[in-house]
Design a protein around this motif. Structure first.
Motif, PDB file in Angstrom:
ATOM      1  N   UNK A 180      21.369 -11.359   9.410  1.00  0.00           N
ATOM      2  CA  UNK A 180      22.549 -12.123   9.786  1.00  0.00           C
ATOM      3  C   UNK A 180      23.803 -11.261   9.795  1.00  0.00           C
ATOM      4  N   UNK A 181      23.928 -10.367   8.817  1.00  0.00           N
ATOM      5  CA  UNK A 181      25.117  -9.514   8.737  1.00  0.00           C
ATOM      6  C   UNK A 181      25.144  -8.514   9.891  1.00  0.00           C
ATOM      7  N   UNK A 182      23.981  -7.989  10.255  1.00  0.00           N
ATOM      8  CA  UNK A 182      23.915  -7.088  11.391  1.00  0.00           C
ATOM      9  C   UNK A 182      24.315  -7.780  12.678  1.00  0.00           C
ATOM     10  N   UNK A 183      23.895  -9.027  12.835  1.00  0.00           N
ATOM     11  CA  UNK A 183      24.270  -9.808  14.014  1.00  0.00           C
ATOM     12  C   UNK A 183      25.778  -9.975  14.089  1.00  0.00           C
ATOM     13  N   UNK A 184      26.408 -10.288  12.966  1.00  0.00           N
ATOM     14  CA  UNK A 184      27.854 -10.480  12.961  1.00  0.00           C
ATOM     15  C   UNK A 184      28.595  -9.200  13.332  1.00  0.00           C
ATOM     16  N   UNK A 185      28.104  -8.056  12.837  1.00  0.00           N
ATOM     17  CA  UNK A 185      28.750  -6.788  13.163  1.00  0.00           C
ATOM     18  C   UNK A 185      28.643  -6.477  14.654  1.00  0.00           C
ATOM     19  N   UNK A 186      27.445  -6.685  15.211  1.00  0.00           N
ATOM     20  CA  UNK A 186      27.247  -6.417  16.633  1.00  0.00           C
ATOM     21  C   UNK A 186      28.088  -7.356  17.480  1.00  0.00           C
ATOM     22  N   UNK A 187      28.121  -8.619  17.091  1.00  0.00           N
ATOM     23  CA  UNK A 187      28.900  -9.580  17.859  1.00  0.00           C
ATOM     24  C   UNK A 187      30.390  -9.259  17.812  1.00  0.00           C
ATOM     25  N   UNK A 188      30.889  -8.876  16.646  1.00  0.00           N
ATOM     26  CA  UNK A 188      32.306  -8.505  16.564  1.00  0.00           C
ATOM     27  C   UNK A 188      32.600  -7.266  17.394  1.00  0.00           C
ATOM     28  N   UNK A 189      31.653  -6.335  17.426  1.00  0.00           N
ATOM     29  CA  UNK A 189      31.813  -5.133  18.230  1.00  0.00           C
ATOM     30  C   UNK A 189      31.875  -5.472  19.717  1.00  0.00           C
ATOM     31  N   UNK A 190      31.160  -6.514  20.125  1.00  0.00           N
ATOM     32  CA  UNK A 190      31.158  -6.925  21.528  1.00  0.00           C
ATOM     33  C   UNK A 190      32.277  -7.906  21.855  1.00  0.00           C
ATOM     34  N   UNK A 191      32.500  -8.866  20.957  1.00  0.00           N
ATOM     35  CA  UNK A 191      33.389  -9.977  21.270  1.00  0.00           C
ATOM     36  C   UNK A 191      34.835  -9.542  21.438  1.00  0.00           C
ATOM     37  N   UNK A 192      35.335  -8.735  20.511  1.00  0.00           N
ATOM     38  CA  UNK A 192      36.753  -8.380  20.565  1.00  0.00           C
ATOM     39  C   UNK A 192      37.111  -7.620  21.845  1.00  0.00           C
ATOM     40  N   UNK A 193      36.342  -6.580  22.253  1.00  0.00           N
ATOM     41  CA  UNK A 193      36.657  -5.944  23.546  1.00  0.00           C
ATOM     42  C   UNK A 193      36.513  -6.913  24.723  1.00  0.00           C
ATOM     43  N   UNK A 194      35.474  -7.746  24.694  1.00  0.00           N
ATOM     44  CA  UNK A 194      35.283  -8.709  25.783  1.00  0.00           C
ATOM     45  C   UNK A 194      36.493  -9.627  25.904  1.00  0.00           C
ATOM     46  N   UNK A 195      36.994 -10.077  24.763  1.00  0.00           N
ATOM     47  CA  UNK A 195      38.143 -10.985  24.785  1.00  0.00           C
ATOM     48  C   UNK A 195      39.425 -10.288  25.229  1.00  0.00           C
ATOM     49  N   UNK A 196      39.759  -9.162  24.583  1.00  0.00           N
ATOM     50  CA  UNK A 196      41.045  -8.522  24.849  1.00  0.00           C
ATOM     51  C   UNK A 196      41.113  -7.892  26.236  1.00  0.00           C
ATOM     52  N   UNK A 197      39.969  -7.549  26.832  1.00  0.00           N
ATOM     53  CA  UNK A 197      39.971  -6.943  28.160  1.00  0.00           C
ATOM     54  C   UNK A 197      39.740  -7.957  29.279  1.00  0.00           C
ATOM     55  N   UNK A 198      39.764  -9.230  28.932  1.00  0.00           N
ATOM     56  CA  UNK A 198      39.469 -10.261  29.929  1.00  0.00           C
ATOM     57  C   UNK A 198      40.704 -10.771  30.661  1.00  0.00           C
ATOM     58  N   UNK A 199      41.885 -10.352  30.226  1.00  0.00           N
ATOM     59  CA  UNK A 199      43.109 -10.892  30.818  1.00  0.00           C
ATOM     60  C   UNK A 199      43.516 -12.208  30.208  1.00  0.00           C
ATOM     61  N   UNK A 200      42.951 -12.557  29.043  1.00  0.00           N
ATOM     62  CA  UNK A 200      43.302 -13.818  28.401  1.00  0.00           C
ATOM     63  C   UNK A 200      44.732 -13.817  27.880  1.00  0.00           C
ATOM     64  N   UNK A 201      45.235 -12.648  27.460  1.00  0.00           N
ATOM     65  CA  UNK A 201      46.551 -12.559  26.829  1.00  0.00           C
ATOM     66  C   UNK A 201      47.607 -11.903  27.702  1.00  0.00           C
ATOM     67  N   UNK A 202      47.173 -11.111  28.685  1.00  0.00           N
ATOM     68  CA  UNK A 202      48.149 -10.381  29.508  1.00  0.00           C
ATOM     69  C   UNK A 202      47.563 -10.168  30.900  1.00  0.00           C
ATOM     70  N   UNK A 203      48.425 -10.008  31.912  1.00  0.00           N
ATOM     71  CA  UNK A 203      47.935  -9.772  33.280  1.00  0.00           C
ATOM     72  C   UNK A 203      47.222  -8.428  33.376  1.00  0.00           C
ATOM     73  N   UNK A 204      46.262  -8.349  34.298  1.00  0.00           N
ATOM     74  CA  UNK A 204      45.450  -7.143  34.446  1.00  0.00           C
ATOM     75  C   UNK A 204      45.934  -6.217  35.560  1.00  0.00           C
ATOM     76  N   UNK A 205      46.860  -6.683  36.376  1.00  0.00           N
ATOM     77  CA  UNK A 205      47.191  -5.954  37.591  1.00  0.00           C
ATOM     78  C   UNK A 205      47.732  -4.549  37.349  1.00  0.00           C
TER      79      UNK A 205
END
Length: 250
Positions: free
Chosen positions: A164-189
């Motif tokens: 379970x702990x390994x899953x959380x580490x991998x997910x955090x490693x994936x989730x944060x870049x996926x979120x911050x690079x998606x344009x959710x907080x700032x324009x991508x242009x």
């Protein structure tokens, strides 16, 4: 088949509903982002964009964030079920693993949708408004596809893990870049070319852009292009998840 999928779907919803702390705790981060970013960066965004409302830009991104986190971490239930023996009982039952995968995916996606709708309701308290019911209906389609994709992704990864702990580490490693690079907080242009390229291959980018286009009419790539991309990706990740789940050992 329908009965099996329904039972697995209902089990996840009951488990979610009985976890009141989980329900309330999962709203803390989206609300924090809405308040701090909405009121902190709002005036700067308004000046830079010539008068546009930052909350209109931010709200779809935070709704997508809520769906993303809830959907991906639904994979934890597979590991939890494995540790407590429920997964083994499910796998030896006279049902196909495809049915198990579908039931768990729909259950996790439904919970993620509920979270997204709650956060969407909170944005109304901060001044965000959906213009009409047609926009809301199209937005719900995007929310559902985001939920399906990331629930399928979380289950696919969880099917290959036992810790379970390994899953959380991998997910955090994936989730944060996926979120911050998606344009959710700032324009991508105006991003540098390498970062812009990464954002273009980020699946959440098309979910956020499509949801923003559906709810407020602000879309970079076109709403229907976004719908086609996130729809195809959802089908693909669920197919991959089904293959991995078929090889799962309790």
């Amino acid at each position: 088949m329908i009965e099996v999928i329904y039972i697995l779907w209902l089990r996840q919803l009951k488990h979610y509903w009985r976890s009141k702390a989980r329900l309330l705790g999962s709203l803390g981060q989206p609300l924090l982002f809405l308040v701090t970013f909405g009121f902190g960066f709002g005036p700067m965004y308004t000046r830079a964009s010539g008068g546009a409302n930052y909350m209109d830009f931010l709200a779809p991104g935070i709704v997508s964030m809520s769906i993303l986190f809830t959907a991906v971490f639904s994979g934890l239930e597979v590991i939890w079920d494995r540790q407590f023996g429920f997964l083994k009982e499910t796998l030896v039952a006279p049902i196909s693993r495809t049915e198990i995968m579908i039931g768990k995916t729909l259950g996790g996606a439904t919970i993620a949708m509920i979270q997204g709708l709650i956060v969407l309701g909170l944005t109304y308290l901060l001044g965000f408004r959906v213009p009409n019911l047609a926009s809301l209906a199209l937005g719900l389609i995007f929310m559902f596809l985001i939920a399906i994709f990331f629930t399928g992704l979380g289950l696919a990864i969880a099917s290959k893990m036992k810790d379970m702990h390994g899953f959380q580490l991998i997910m955090n490693f994936l989730i944060m870049p996926i979120f911050f690079l998606s344009g959710a907080l700032f324009p991508l242009e105006n991003l540098p070319s390498p970062i812009y390229f990464i954002s273009r291959i980020d699946p959440l980018t098309y979910g956020v852009d499509g949801l923003r286009g559906a709810l407020v009419g602000m879309s970079t790539y076109g709403v229907y292009n976004d719908l086609a991309v996130i729809g195809l990706l959802s089908v693909l990740v669920c197919a991959i998840g089904t293959v991995l789940f078929s090889k799962l050992e309790a």
